[in-house]
Design an enzyme around this catalytic site. Structure first.
Site, PDB file in Angstrom:
ATOM      1  N   GLY A  45      39.001  19.935  32.664  1.00 48.94           N
ATOM      2  CA  GLY A  45      40.080  20.795  32.190  1.00 48.94           C
ATOM      3  C   GLY A  45      41.163  20.880  33.250  1.00 48.94           C
ATOM      4  N   GLN A  50      48.128  24.622  37.545  1.00 44.08           N
ATOM      5  CA  GLN A  50      47.470  23.801  38.565  1.00 44.08           C
ATOM      6  C   GLN A  50      48.310  22.600  38.994  1.00 44.08           C
ATOM      7  OE1 GLN A  50      43.566  23.709  36.237  1.00 44.08           O
ATOM      8  NE2 GLN A  50      42.887  23.604  38.369  1.00 44.08           N
ATOM      9  N   CYS A 105      36.431  24.184  40.322  1.00 41.93           N
ATOM     10  CA  CYS A 105      37.829  24.140  39.920  1.00 41.93           C
ATOM     11  C   CYS A 105      38.551  23.097  40.758  1.00 41.93           C
ATOM     12  CB  CYS A 105      38.448  25.523  40.132  1.00 41.93           C
ATOM     13  SG  CYS A 105      40.188  25.614  39.705  1.00 41.93           S
ATOM     14  N   LEU A 106      39.406  22.297  40.115  1.00 40.84           N
ATOM     15  CA  LEU A 106      40.138  21.257  40.843  1.00 40.84           C
ATOM     16  C   LEU A 106      41.078  21.842  41.898  1.00 40.84           C
ATOM     17  CD1 LEU A 106      40.991  18.790  37.914  1.00 40.84           C
ATOM     18  CD2 LEU A 106      39.152  18.606  39.606  1.00 40.84           C
ATOM     19  N   HIS A 147      37.736  29.145  31.120  1.00 35.57           N
ATOM     20  CA  HIS A 147      38.118  28.898  32.515  1.00 35.57           C
ATOM     21  C   HIS A 147      39.601  28.516  32.579  1.00 35.57           C
ATOM     22  CE1 HIS A 147      37.340  27.200  36.677  1.00 35.57           C
ATOM     23  NE2 HIS A 147      38.462  26.583  36.352  1.00 35.57           N
ATOM     24  N   GLU A 148      40.026  27.595  31.701  1.00 40.45           N
ATOM     25  CA  GLU A 148      41.423  27.156  31.710  1.00 40.45           C
ATOM     26  C   GLU A 148      42.353  28.262  31.219  1.00 40.45           C
ATOM     27  OE1 GLU A 148      42.126  24.551  33.357  1.00 40.45           O
ATOM     28  OE2 GLU A 148      40.040  23.908  33.463  1.00 40.45           O
ATOM     29  N   HIS A 151      43.367  30.488  33.903  1.00 41.57           N
ATOM     30  CA  HIS A 151      44.446  29.950  34.739  1.00 41.57           C
ATOM     31  C   HIS A 151      45.821  30.386  34.246  1.00 41.57           C
ATOM     32  CE1 HIS A 151      42.747  27.464  37.868  1.00 41.57           C
ATOM     33  NE2 HIS A 151      41.969  26.816  37.020  1.00 41.57           N
TER      34      HIS A 151
END
Length: 196
Positions: A45, A50, A105-106, A147-148, A151
């Site tokens: 994701g 991000q 998380c990225l 999760h996304e 963000h």
């Protein structure tokens, strides 16, 4: 085009994102770039904040979870098709008893912690062609979407941890913000000291 992923500590990650207008310039190119960036970083994701854009847009491809042996055949089949673009989404309802899952998380590489979330969500959003969709998601697909979604609300998974857990990873988070990590994908670090 592979874009740099914004690291922990950048203010854009803590900001509530704005709606994407229908006439947003080069939206399809942005979405394609986000998929390329996510796949390059081996993510499932990626949200617009991000990559430094405070927009209510995220992408998900949870199909790698279909390889997990700990889930039902039914969920494996669902996950194989779990690729979607979410524009201006609204989570209408979250249902069920919270369950924990180890999340990463990225934007926060090398940090993984158990996070509690409800297993089922009802969500309304526009797809990449601006068609209005209304879906009920559950299991791992729902979790990735939650999760996304966090963000675009300015929430990171680390915000959901206990005070003790937060203190234990504080040093690691500071190192990430300063770029003191070895990572295999492009990142932008908010506190990296610029050399003159």
């Amino acid at each position: 085009m592979i874009l740099p992923i914004v690291a922990y500590g950048d203010p854009v990650l803590k900001r509530k994102a704005k709606d994407v207008p229908k006439d947003y310039p080069d939206l399809q190119q942005l979405i394609d770039n986000m998929f390329e960036t996510m796949y390059n970083a081996h993510g499932v994701g990626l949200a617009a904040p991000q990559i430094g854009k405070s927009l209510r847009l995220f992408i998900v491809d949870a199909s790698p979870f279909a390889e997990d042996d700990n889930i039902s055949e039914e969920e494996k089949e669902e996950l194989k098709e779990a690729k979607e673009v979410f524009i201006n989404p609204i989570i209408i309802e979250e249902q069920g008893d919270e369950w924990d899952f180890n999340e990463g998380c990225l934007s926060i590489p090398e940090v993984r912690e158990d996070v509690f979330r409800k297993p089922k969500i009802e969500i309304e959003y526009y797809d990449r062609d601006f068609n209005l969709k209304h879906k009920t998601l559950d299991g791992l697909f729902a979790r990735v979407v939650q999760h996304e979604y966090d963000h675009i609300e300015g929430i990171l998974f680390t915000d959901k941890l206990s005070g003790l857990k937060k203190r234990l990873i504080k040093g690691k988070l500071n190192s990430i913000a300063k770029g003191k990590i070895d990572i295999e994908y492009r990142m932008r670090f908010p506190k990296l000291k610029k050399s003159r």
